[in-house]
Scaffold this active site. Structure first.
Site, PDB file in Angstrom:
ATOM      1  N   ASN A   1      -1.587 -38.449   9.034  1.00 20.16           N
ATOM      2  CA  ASN A   1      -0.441 -38.546   9.706  1.00 20.16           C
ATOM      3  C   ASN A   1       0.022 -39.103  10.985  1.00 20.16           C
ATOM      4  O   ASN A   1       0.937 -38.815  11.672  1.00 20.16           O
ATOM      5  CB  ASN A   1       0.303 -37.072   9.372  1.00 20.16           C
ATOM      6  CG  ASN A   1      -0.334 -35.963  10.576  1.00 20.16           C
ATOM      7  OD1 ASN A   1      -1.186 -36.322  11.215  1.00 20.16           O
ATOM      8  ND2 ASN A   1       0.085 -35.008  10.366  1.00 20.16           N
TER       9      ASN A   1
ATOM     10  N   ARG B   1       6.093 -40.236  11.093  1.00 19.56           N
ATOM     11  CA  ARG B   1       5.573 -39.715  10.006  1.00 19.56           C
ATOM     12  C   ARG B   1       6.209 -40.077   8.787  1.00 19.56           C
ATOM     13  O   ARG B   1       5.516 -40.515   7.819  1.00 19.56           O
ATOM     14  CB  ARG B   1       5.141 -38.280  10.124  1.00 19.56           C
ATOM     15  CG  ARG B   1       4.106 -37.991  11.221  1.00 19.56           C
ATOM     16  CD  ARG B   1       3.908 -36.322  11.601  1.00 19.56           C
ATOM     17  NE  ARG B   1       2.656 -36.159  12.088  1.00 19.56           N
ATOM     18  CZ  ARG B   1       2.736 -34.932  12.996  1.00 19.56           C
ATOM     19  NH1 ARG B   1       3.592 -33.955  12.586  1.00 19.56           N
ATOM     20  NH2 ARG B   1       1.483 -34.557  13.331  1.00 19.56           N
TER      21      ARG B   1
ATOM     22  N   THR C   1       4.908 -32.207  10.030  1.00 17.34           N
ATOM     23  CA  THR C   1       3.442 -32.527   9.877  1.00 17.34           C
ATOM     24  C   THR C   1       3.367 -33.075   8.467  1.00 17.34           C
ATOM     25  O   THR C   1       2.576 -33.965   8.382  1.00 17.34           O
ATOM     26  CB  THR C   1       2.795 -31.045   9.846  1.00 17.34           C
ATOM     27  OG1 THR C   1       3.051 -30.441  11.030  1.00 17.34           O
ATOM     28  CG2 THR C   1       1.540 -31.117   9.767  1.00 17.34           C
TER      29      THR C   1
ATOM     30  N   TYR D   1      -9.412 -29.462  18.348  1.00 12.37           N
ATOM     31  CA  TYR D   1      -8.706 -28.835  17.505  1.00 12.37           C
ATOM     32  C   TYR D   1      -9.143 -27.461  17.191  1.00 12.37           C
ATOM     33  O   TYR D   1      -8.932 -26.811  15.963  1.00 12.37           O
ATOM     34  CB  TYR D   1      -8.840 -29.643  16.022  1.00 12.37           C
ATOM     35  CG  TYR D   1      -7.708 -30.840  15.960  1.00 12.37           C
ATOM     36  CD1 TYR D   1      -6.228 -30.439  15.956  1.00 12.37           C
ATOM     37  CD2 TYR D   1      -8.381 -32.100  15.907  1.00 12.37           C
ATOM     38  CE1 TYR D   1      -5.283 -31.430  15.752  1.00 12.37           C
ATOM     39  CE2 TYR D   1      -7.147 -33.052  15.981  1.00 12.37           C
ATOM     40  CZ  TYR D   1      -5.625 -32.743  15.766  1.00 12.37           C
ATOM     41  OH  TYR D   1      -4.765 -33.514  15.896  1.00 12.37           O
TER      42      TYR D   1
ATOM     43  N   ARG E   1       7.994 -34.594  19.572  1.00 14.97           N
ATOM     44  CA  ARG E   1       7.812 -33.680  18.555  1.00 14.97           C
ATOM     45  C   ARG E   1       9.010 -34.265  17.455  1.00 14.97           C
ATOM     46  O   ARG E   1       8.479 -34.322  16.096  1.00 14.97           O
ATOM     47  CB  ARG E   1       7.910 -32.164  18.466  1.00 14.97           C
ATOM     48  CG  ARG E   1       6.578 -31.452  19.273  1.00 14.97           C
ATOM     49  CD  ARG E   1       5.347 -31.602  18.559  1.00 14.97           C
ATOM     50  NE  ARG E   1       5.377 -30.981  17.221  1.00 14.97           N
ATOM     51  CZ  ARG E   1       4.181 -30.541  16.582  1.00 14.97           C
ATOM     52  NH1 ARG E   1       2.947 -30.722  16.938  1.00 14.97           N
ATOM     53  NH2 ARG E   1       4.237 -30.206  15.295  1.00 14.97           N
TER      54      ARG E   1
ATOM     55  N   LYS F   1      -3.523 -41.521  15.555  1.00 17.23           N
ATOM     56  CA  LYS F   1      -4.549 -41.240  14.662  1.00 17.23           C
ATOM     57  C   LYS F   1      -5.432 -42.344  14.291  1.00 17.23           C
ATOM     58  O   LYS F   1      -4.844 -43.566  14.017  1.00 17.23           O
ATOM     59  CB  LYS F   1      -4.274 -40.265  13.823  1.00 17.23           C
ATOM     60  CG  LYS F   1      -3.722 -38.717  14.473  1.00 17.23           C
ATOM     61  CD  LYS F   1      -3.561 -37.892  13.412  1.00 17.23           C
ATOM     62  CE  LYS F   1      -2.953 -36.559  14.180  1.00 17.23           C
ATOM     63  NZ  LYS F   1      -2.651 -35.364  13.257  1.00 17.23           N
TER      64      LYS F   1
ATOM     65  N   HIS G   1      -0.519 -37.237  16.819  1.00 20.29           N
ATOM     66  CA  HIS G   1      -0.446 -35.757  17.419  1.00 20.29           C
ATOM     67  C   HIS G   1       0.358 -35.765  18.536  1.00 20.29           C
ATOM     68  O   HIS G   1       0.472 -36.652  19.316  1.00 20.29           O
ATOM     69  CB  HIS G   1      -1.881 -35.472  17.812  1.00 20.29           C
ATOM     70  CG  HIS G   1      -1.992 -34.210  18.560  1.00 20.29           C
ATOM     71  ND1 HIS G   1      -2.219 -32.863  17.919  1.00 20.29           N
ATOM     72  CD2 HIS G   1      -1.945 -34.027  20.035  1.00 20.29           C
ATOM     73  CE1 HIS G   1      -2.098 -32.087  18.910  1.00 20.29           C
ATOM     74  NE2 HIS G   1      -1.976 -32.516  19.927  1.00 20.29           N
TER      75      HIS G   1
ATOM     76  N   GLU H   1      -4.119 -29.954  27.038  1.00 24.25           N
ATOM     77  CA  GLU H   1      -4.357 -31.154  26.034  1.00 24.25           C
ATOM     78  C   GLU H   1      -4.504 -32.693  27.081  1.00 24.25           C
ATOM     79  O   GLU H   1      -5.354 -33.340  26.885  1.00 24.25           O
ATOM     80  CB  GLU H   1      -3.571 -31.455  25.154  1.00 24.25           C
ATOM     81  CG  GLU H   1      -3.780 -30.299  23.913  1.00 24.25           C
ATOM     82  CD  GLU H   1      -2.795 -30.534  22.782  1.00 24.25           C
ATOM     83  OE1 GLU H   1      -2.187 -31.545  22.611  1.00 24.25           O
ATOM     84  OE2 GLU H   1      -2.934 -29.674  21.932  1.00 24.25           O
TER      85      GLU H   1
ATOM     86  N   PHE I   1      -8.317 -26.728   6.255  1.00 25.66           N
ATOM     87  CA  PHE I   1      -8.329 -28.009   6.357  1.00 25.66           C
ATOM     88  C   PHE I   1      -9.170 -28.665   7.931  1.00 25.66           C
ATOM     89  O   PHE I   1      -9.201 -29.797   8.113  1.00 25.66           O
ATOM     90  CB  PHE I   1      -6.837 -28.741   6.810  1.00 25.66           C
ATOM     91  CG  PHE I   1      -5.945 -27.922   7.652  1.00 25.66           C
ATOM     92  CD1 PHE I   1      -6.334 -28.701   8.867  1.00 25.66           C
ATOM     93  CD2 PHE I   1      -5.036 -27.036   7.365  1.00 25.66           C
ATOM     94  CE1 PHE I   1      -5.227 -28.231  10.018  1.00 25.66           C
ATOM     95  CE2 PHE I   1      -4.365 -26.584   8.362  1.00 25.66           C
ATOM     96  CZ  PHE I   1      -4.454 -27.055   9.492  1.00 25.66           C
TER      97      PHE I   1
HETATM   98  P1  IDP Z   1       1.014 -30.749  13.809  1.00 28.29           P
HETATM   99  O1  IDP Z   1       0.078 -32.031  13.870  1.00 28.29           O
HETATM  100  O2  IDP Z   1       2.388 -31.209  13.123  1.00 28.29           O
HETATM  101  O3  IDP Z   1       1.185 -29.881  15.025  1.00 28.29           O
HETATM  102  P2  IDP Z   1      -0.820 -28.799  12.720  1.00 28.29           P
HETATM  103  O4  IDP Z   1      -0.403 -27.792  12.051  1.00 28.29           O
HETATM  104  O5  IDP Z   1      -1.183 -28.301  14.313  1.00 28.29           O
HETATM  105  O6  IDP Z   1       0.360 -29.933  12.704  1.00 28.29           O
HETATM  106  O7  IDP Z   1      -2.002 -29.459  12.166  1.00 28.29           O
HETATM  107  C1  IDP Z   1      -2.791 -30.156  12.753  1.00 28.29           C
HETATM  108  C2  IDP Z   1      -3.195 -31.599  11.933  1.00 28.29           C
HETATM  109  O8  IDP Z   1      -4.106 -31.128  10.885  1.00 28.29           O
HETATM  110  C3  IDP Z   1      -1.885 -32.106  11.263  1.00 28.29           C
HETATM  111  O9  IDP Z   1      -1.292 -33.175  12.181  1.00 28.29           O
HETATM  112  C4  IDP Z   1      -2.755 -32.757  10.239  1.00 28.29           C
HETATM  113  O10 IDP Z   1      -3.397 -34.137  10.345  1.00 28.29           O
HETATM  114  C5  IDP Z   1      -3.709 -31.886   9.814  1.00 28.29           C
HETATM  115  N1  IDP Z   1      -3.103 -30.925   8.716  1.00 28.29           N
HETATM  116  C6  IDP Z   1      -2.261 -29.837   8.942  1.00 28.29           C
HETATM  117  N2  IDP Z   1      -2.196 -29.143   7.870  1.00 28.29           N
HETATM  118  C7  IDP Z   1      -2.888 -29.533   6.886  1.00 28.29           C
HETATM  119  C8  IDP Z   1      -3.294 -29.297   5.511  1.00 28.29           C
HETATM  120  O11 IDP Z   1      -2.503 -28.400   4.764  1.00 28.29           O
HETATM  121  N3  IDP Z   1      -4.121 -30.060   4.904  1.00 28.29           N
HETATM  122  C9  IDP Z   1      -4.612 -30.941   5.598  1.00 28.29           C
HETATM  123  N4  IDP Z   1      -4.669 -31.622   6.623  1.00 28.29           N
HETATM  124  C10 IDP Z   1      -3.557 -30.830   7.426  1.00 28.29           C
HETATM  125 MG    MG Z   2      -0.123 -29.004  16.072  1.00 30.71          MG
END
Ligand code: IDP
Ligand code: MG
Length: 139
Positions: free
Chosen positions: A113, A103, A92, A50, A86, A10, A116, A127, A58
């Site tokens: 973070n 992370r 996350t 997304y 993962r 990212k 992805h 994807e 978010f």
């Molecule tokens: P993941 O990347 O671990 O699969 P997801 O829930 O799919 O997590 O969320 C996608 C991305 O959105 C996260 O990697 C992070 O960059 C962002 N994100 C997730 N939850 C939040 C939140 O509560 N606040 C702000 N950004 C978030």
């Molecule tokens: Mg995800």
């Protein structure tokens, strides 16, 4: 079972010039980069990629972040590549990620973070096809 998964480095990570560090951690986890390109996502690409999160509070912040700088999109291959990726990515929220994960060691915040990773075989296929054609994937 040998699998493929879609990984994205990212903008927070490309900005800090730590792509190599991240790729090393992926390789050390038994994953192989079999396709890769550095691109700057358009707003439409970020929103479409997304779209599963379009109802999340978010979503807007996430899409803005994802177009704030270049990303590196890559296909990773290996035994159980989806879960393996993962696992090495970590939770996350970097504050909740286990020590030694990407992370935990490198991420800036919940949004920024660093990486992805696809979360299921179905999503991995979708994807990967979002960014790569079969002839882009050279093994
Ligand atoms: P993941 O990347 O671990 O699969 P997801 O829930 O799919 O997590 O969320 C996608 C991305 O959105 C996260 O990697 C992070 O960059 C962002 N994100 C997730 N939850 C939040 C939140 O509560 N606040 C702000 N950004 C978030
Ligand atoms: Mg995800």
């Amino acid at each position: 079972m040998t699998e493929r998964t879609l990984s994205i480095i990212k903008p927070d990570a490309t900005r800090r010039n730590i792509c190599g560090k991240i790729i090393s951690m992926l390789e050390d986890a038994g994953l192989r980069v079999i396709a890769q390109k550095r691109i700057h996502l358009t707003e439409n690409q970020a929103k479409n990629f997304y779209s599963v999160h379009s109802e999340s509070p978010f979503y807007q912040e996430l899409c803005e972040f994802m177009i704030s700088g270049p990303v590196v999109v890559q296909v990773l291959e290996g035994e159980n590549a989806i879960n393996r990726n993962r696992d090495v990515m970590g939770a996350t929220n970097p504050e909740q990620a286990a020590p030694g994960t990407i992370r935990k060691e490198l991420a800036v915040s919940l949004t920024e973070n660093s990486v992805h990773g696809s979360d299921s075989p179905e999503n991995a296929a979708v994807e990967i096809a979002f960014f790569f054609s079969d002839t882009d994937i050279v093994g």
